[in-house]
Structure formats: structure tokens, C-alpha cells
Motif scaffolding. Structure first.
Motif, PDB file in Angstrom:
ATOM      1  N   SER A 318       0.831  -1.205   0.000  1.00 39.84           N
ATOM      2  CA  SER A 318       0.000   0.000   0.000  1.00 39.84           C
ATOM      3  C   SER A 318       0.868   1.260   0.000  1.00 39.84           C
ATOM      4  O   SER A 318       0.575   2.236  -0.701  1.00 39.84           O
ATOM      5  CB  SER A 318      -0.929  -0.009   1.223  1.00 39.84           C
ATOM      6  OG  SER A 318      -1.684   1.179   1.287  1.00 39.84           O
ATOM      7  N   GLY A 336      -3.462   0.209  -8.908  1.00 39.22           N
ATOM      8  CA  GLY A 336      -4.365  -0.231  -7.854  1.00 39.22           C
ATOM      9  C   GLY A 336      -3.806  -1.378  -7.047  1.00 39.22           C
ATOM     10  O   GLY A 336      -2.851  -2.046  -7.448  1.00 39.22           O
ATOM     11  N   ALA A 338      -4.945  -4.916  -4.797  1.00 36.09           N
ATOM     12  CA  ALA A 338      -6.016  -5.904  -4.652  1.00 36.09           C
ATOM     13  C   ALA A 338      -5.502  -7.065  -3.817  1.00 36.09           C
ATOM     14  O   ALA A 338      -4.324  -7.124  -3.460  1.00 36.09           O
ATOM     15  CB  ALA A 338      -6.477  -6.381  -6.029  1.00 36.09           C
ATOM     16  N   GLY A 339      -6.413  -8.000  -3.491  1.00 35.31           N
ATOM     17  CA  GLY A 339      -6.033  -9.196  -2.762  1.00 35.31           C
ATOM     18  C   GLY A 339      -6.558  -9.221  -1.342  1.00 35.31           C
ATOM     19  O   GLY A 339      -7.503  -8.504  -0.986  1.00 35.31           O
ATOM     20  N   ASP A 340      -5.907 -10.039  -0.504  1.00 36.59           N
ATOM     21  CA  ASP A 340      -6.321 -10.184   0.887  1.00 36.59           C
ATOM     22  C   ASP A 340      -6.009  -8.927   1.688  1.00 36.59           C
ATOM     23  O   ASP A 340      -5.058  -8.202   1.380  1.00 36.59           O
ATOM     24  CB  ASP A 340      -5.610 -11.394   1.512  1.00 36.59           C
ATOM     25  CG  ASP A 340      -6.007 -12.704   0.835  1.00 36.59           C
ATOM     26  OD1 ASP A 340      -7.109 -12.753   0.264  1.00 36.59           O
ATOM     27  OD2 ASP A 340      -5.197 -13.652   0.866  1.00 36.59           O
ATOM     28  N   THR A 374      -1.632  -3.491 -11.546  1.00 36.43           N
ATOM     29  CA  THR A 374      -2.320  -4.003 -10.358  1.00 36.43           C
ATOM     30  C   THR A 374      -1.334  -4.749  -9.482  1.00 36.43           C
ATOM     31  O   THR A 374      -0.607  -5.637  -9.958  1.00 36.43           O
ATOM     32  CB  THR A 374      -3.473  -4.943 -10.741  1.00 36.43           C
ATOM     33  OG1 THR A 374      -4.369  -4.251 -11.612  1.00 36.43           O
ATOM     34  CG2 THR A 374      -4.219  -5.403  -9.506  1.00 36.43           C
ATOM     35  N   THR A 376      -1.169  -7.223  -6.302  1.00 33.27           N
ATOM     36  CA  THR A 376      -2.050  -8.156  -5.595  1.00 33.27           C
ATOM     37  C   THR A 376      -1.268  -8.895  -4.527  1.00 33.27           C
ATOM     38  O   THR A 376      -0.204  -9.461  -4.816  1.00 33.27           O
ATOM     39  CB  THR A 376      -2.656  -9.170  -6.581  1.00 33.27           C
ATOM     40  OG1 THR A 376      -3.313  -8.470  -7.645  1.00 33.27           O
ATOM     41  CG2 THR A 376      -3.676 -10.063  -5.866  1.00 33.27           C
ATOM     42  N   ASP A 378      -1.641 -11.949  -1.649  1.00 33.79           N
ATOM     43  CA  ASP A 378      -2.486 -13.096  -1.292  1.00 33.79           C
ATOM     44  C   ASP A 378      -1.750 -13.982  -0.301  1.00 33.79           C
ATOM     45  O   ASP A 378      -0.514 -14.030  -0.273  1.00 33.79           O
ATOM     46  CB  ASP A 378      -2.837 -13.925  -2.542  1.00 33.79           C
ATOM     47  CG  ASP A 378      -3.756 -13.185  -3.483  1.00 33.79           C
ATOM     48  OD1 ASP A 378      -4.762 -12.625  -3.018  1.00 33.79           O
ATOM     49  OD2 ASP A 378      -3.443 -13.154  -4.702  1.00 33.79           O
TER      50      ASP A 378
END
Length: 455
Positions: A318, A336, A338-340, A374, A376, A378
Motif C-alpha cells: 500500500s 491499484g 487488490a487481494g487479501d 495491479t 495483488t 495473497d
């Protein structure tokens, strides 16, 4: 001594190989020139002979043997045909006409040949003759030729000149090779002598410069700069050692003084407790100093696992996205995350930040303008996974094993800002964390995955 080293040096062997290669090429060129010249000279003579043969054949066809004999006699008497030879014989060996009394040795019974024959009108004895033999309709044989001694001498001079030039080239090349090799070996020996002097007497010696500003002077300058740097570093090491000894001497002397005073003085609980406390504080200061030195050494040798902590990969990603959001907006790229919501792992936060930042920076730089990047995070089956995907041109599959090499760049990326070390840093951080790097086709674009091992 220097000559022996010159003859044994690899530079001299390479020079010999170069001389041999150049000599073969030069020999081939001169051989072609000689062959072309000789062929041209003989072709001119052949055209003259063939024209004369055709004229005689026409006369034989129109006027028969007597007409041909008369024409040959006319040609022999004409000074303009002094370098020509003619011989007409019947079915027997007797000469019917011409400036030869008998069939010459070496002359072919049919077709072209070169031979030596006594021509009375020739200035040279037994000149070299090139001629053609033809059997006429009634069995008579006609030999028409031309004295090519001058032409043969011309080609011989060309051949001699070519051989002389080749020999001269070899001699000059050999002399130049020995001279260059001696100079090279001499400079190397100068460097070796200085190196031996440095090993014997210390770092004060320097390689002498000749002021030629050539590549050997540049090598010597660089080696001297390296010796200066080593001498500076050795001085720094000595200074650090002196500083450590000085900093340790004060607390250790203070501790020894306290202990000696307590040893010789009467026991007093409050004084002993204060002495112990002061001694522990001094020991903590000494141990802290050693811990700092060890930490610096670990960082300099890239052994940074002592900085590993439990970190949230999503939080680091982030922060990276927030940092590069402005750069993405400049290219109208949508960046962007994304993910958990939480992906925990053990690692060095600063190094992970740098690695993810390099992946995002590459995706923005090499992705499609106005595209999307993106990030991500996880929780995979084996451990934490972070992926960075773009929709740009991607990387060809046959280049996947090369892009993590230092300074390696794709051909289309050579004019893009960067130094080719970003992915090398990612590979180093991944190796330090035991992670696996995967490159996949994002159809379109590239997908880079870092798969970290579990706790």
C-alpha cells in the motif's frame, strides 16, 4: 631476457595468427590478380590467332592447298607478321609451307598448345609459342601460332612482383609484431615489477607513467588510483582500530580502577552496589559498541537477516502504491491494490519495499500508456504471494531467464530511463528471503509473482 619473454607471450602468438591470416588473404588477392592478368594476356593472343586461322581456312576452302601455300608464303615474307608462325603439313611429316621446317616438339596434333620452337624471324632463341592445330578437309594439318615470349615475360614480372610484395608484407608485419609485443611485454613487466615491490615494501610504490596517454598509461593510472584507494582504506581501518582501542581503553581502565579500589578498601554494601552498577553500565556500553560494529559488518556483507521481522505485506504494498501513484498518473496509468486485507510474513521491511517498488516502477515504465498496473497480495498455500501485473507489451518467453541479470535490458527498452539493475535487486531480495520468482504472460502484458515460503 625481454626477447625471450616476447617470443613466449600470448600477444606475440596472436600477432603471428593475425599475420598468417592477413598473409593468406593477401596471397589469395595477388594470386587472383596474377591469374586474371595471365588469362587476359593469353585471351588477347588467342583472339589474334583464331582470326588468322579463320582467314587461312577460308583461303584453303576457296583456293585449295596451292592457294593456302601461297598465302602462307606471303605472310612469312611480310614483316608485319614476324611474330606469327605458320606450318602446313600434308598427311606425311614433310612441311609444305611455313616458317618451321618440321613439326615442333610439344605442339598438339589437334587444338591449343604452348611450346618452344625455333622461329627464324624471332629475336629470341626458341621463343615460347602459343598455337592452335587444325586438320583440314584433305588431311592436311595447319598450325597457326604467335610468339608470346613478351607476354609470358610480362606475367612472369607480375608473378615476381606479387611474391616480392607478399614477402615484404610478411617481413614488415613480423617486425611490427615483435616491436608491439616487446612494448606490451615491457609495460607488463613494469607493472609486475611494481607489484613485486609493493608486496615486499608496502603500498607506497606506484606504477610509472610514460606520458603517452595510451591505453597502458590509462591502465597504470587506474591501478595507481586503486592503490591509492587501498592505501586510504587501510588507513581508515587502522584509524578505526585506533579509535576502538582508545574508546575501549577508557571504560576498561575505569572498571579496573573501581575494582582495584574496592578490592583494597573495606566492604560497604552501598558502595559495592554502586560500583557494580557503574561497571555493568560500562560493560553495556562496550557490548553496545561491539553490537554496532557487528551490525555494520552484516549490512556491508549483505547478511541482513538480523533485520527480519514479522511484517504485513499488504501494508508495504500500500505504501509503494501510494508512493508511485503520482508517477502513474503522469502516464494516465491506473495503479491499484487488490487481494487479501492482511498478508503476514517474515522479512526485512526496507528491502521488501525496495523490491516491490522496483516491480511497480518497471510496470509503469514499460507498460502501456493509459493502461493498468495491479498489485495483488495473497495468502498462498505455501506462504505469502505478491504479484504485479501490467497490460503492456510484456517480455518474450525466451528472455525470462535473462532479465534478472545485471544490466540486462530488452532491445526496445534501451532508450527507457533506467540502468538494468531493478530486477537484479528484486532477484537479490527474493534470494535473501528464499522466495521464488515467476514470470507469466498476462495476455496482454506481464505478470511477476514473488512466492515467499511459509513461517
Amino acid at each position: 631476457m625481454l626477447l625471450a619473454k616476447t617470443l613466449k607471450s600470448s600477444t606475440f602468438r596472436l600477432a603471428l595468427i593475425a599475420i598468417g591470416t592477413f598473409g593468406l588473404i593477401a596471397s589469395a588477392i595477388f594470386a587472383y590478380v596474377y591469374w586474371s592478368t595471365a588469362s587476359y594476356v593469353r585471351s588477347r593472343a588467342d583472339r589474334t590467332i583464331m582470326a588468322e586461322q579463320a582467314s587461312l581456312r577460308d583461303v584453303y576452302t576457296r583456293s585449295g592447298r596451292d592457294g593456302l601455300i601461297a598465302l602462307i608464303a606471303q605472310r612469312v615474307a611480310d614483316k608485319g607478321f614476324a611474330d606469327h608462325i605458320y606450318l602446313l603439313v600434308g598427311p606425311g611429316p614433310v612441311a609444305l609451307a611455313g616458317n618451321l621446317t618440321q613439326w615442333p616438339d610439344g605442339a598438339a596434333e589437334q587444338g591449343w598448345s604452348e611450346f618452344r620452337a625455333p622461329v627464324p624471324s624471332s629475336a629470341s632463341a626458341n621463343p615460347l609459342v602459343r598455337g592452335v592445330t587444325e586438320t583440314l578437309a584433305r588431311g592436311d594439318r595447319l598450325l597457326v601460332g604467335s610468339d608470346i615470349s613478351d607476354l609470358d615475360g610480362f606475367t612472369a614480372r607480375i608473378r615476381a612482383a606479387a611474391i616480392a610484395v607478399i614477402v615484404l608484407i610478411f617481413m614488415l608485419a613480423a617486425g611490427a609484431s615483435i616491436g608491439v609485443t616487446r612494448r606490451t611485454v615491457g609495460r607488463i613487466e613494469s607493472i609486475n615489477a611494481t607489484s613485486r615491490a609493493i608486496m615486499l615494501s608496502g603500498l607506497d610504490q606506484r606504477i610509472p607513467l610514460r606520458g603517452s596517454r595510451d591505453e597502458w598509461d590509462r591502465v597504470a593510472e587506474n591501478l595507481n588510483l586503486m592503490l591509492d584507494r587501498i592505501q586510504t582504506l587501510m588507513g581508515d581501518v587502522k584509524q578505526v582500530g585506533d579509535n576502538i582501542a582508545h574508546d575501549l581503553r577508557t571504560p576498561l581502565t575505569r572498571m579496573r580502577g573501581r575494582l582495584e579500589k574496592a578490592y583494597h578498601g573495606p566492604r560497604n554494601g552501598d558502595n559495592d552496589a554502586a560500583l557494580i552498577g557503574d561497571t555493568i553500565a560500562d560493560l553495556d556500553a562496550v557490548l553496545g559498541m561491539f553490537a554496532s560494529i557487528t551490525r555494520i559488518s552484516a549490512i556491508e556483507t549483505h547478511a541482513r537477516k538480523d533485520a527480519f521481522r514479522t511484517v504485513n505485506l499488504v501494508e508495504i504494498a500500500s505504501e509503494v502504491v501510494e508512493l508511485y501513484d503520482a508517477a502513474a498518473e503522469q502516464d494516465a496509468t491506473r495503479l491499484g491494490l487488490a487481494g487479501d486485507p492482511e498478508v503476514l510474513m517474515t522479512g526485512d521491511r526496507d528491502l521488501l519495499f525496495d523490491a516491490i517498488g522496483n516491480l511497480v516502477d518497471n510496470a509503469i515504465k514499460h507498460g502501456r500508456a493509459g493502461g493498468r498496473v495491479t498489485v495483488t497480495c495473497d495468502n498462498g498455500e505455501g506462504g505469502a504471494v505478491i504479484a504485479v501485473a501490467d497490460d503492456g507489451p510484456g517480455i518474450p518467453a525466451d528472455q525470462h531467464d535473462h532479465v534478472f541479470k545485471r544490466f540486462y535490458r530488452l532491445e526496445r527498452s534501451r532508450y527507457t530511463p533506467g540502468n538494468g539493475l531493478g530486477l537484479s535487486l528484486v532477484a537479490a531480495v527474493a534470494s535473501l528471503h528464499g522466495a521464488r520468482i515467476e514470470l507469466h504472460d498476462n495476455a496482454p502484458g506481464l505478470l511477476v509473482r514473488l512466492c515467499f515460503p511459509g513461517h
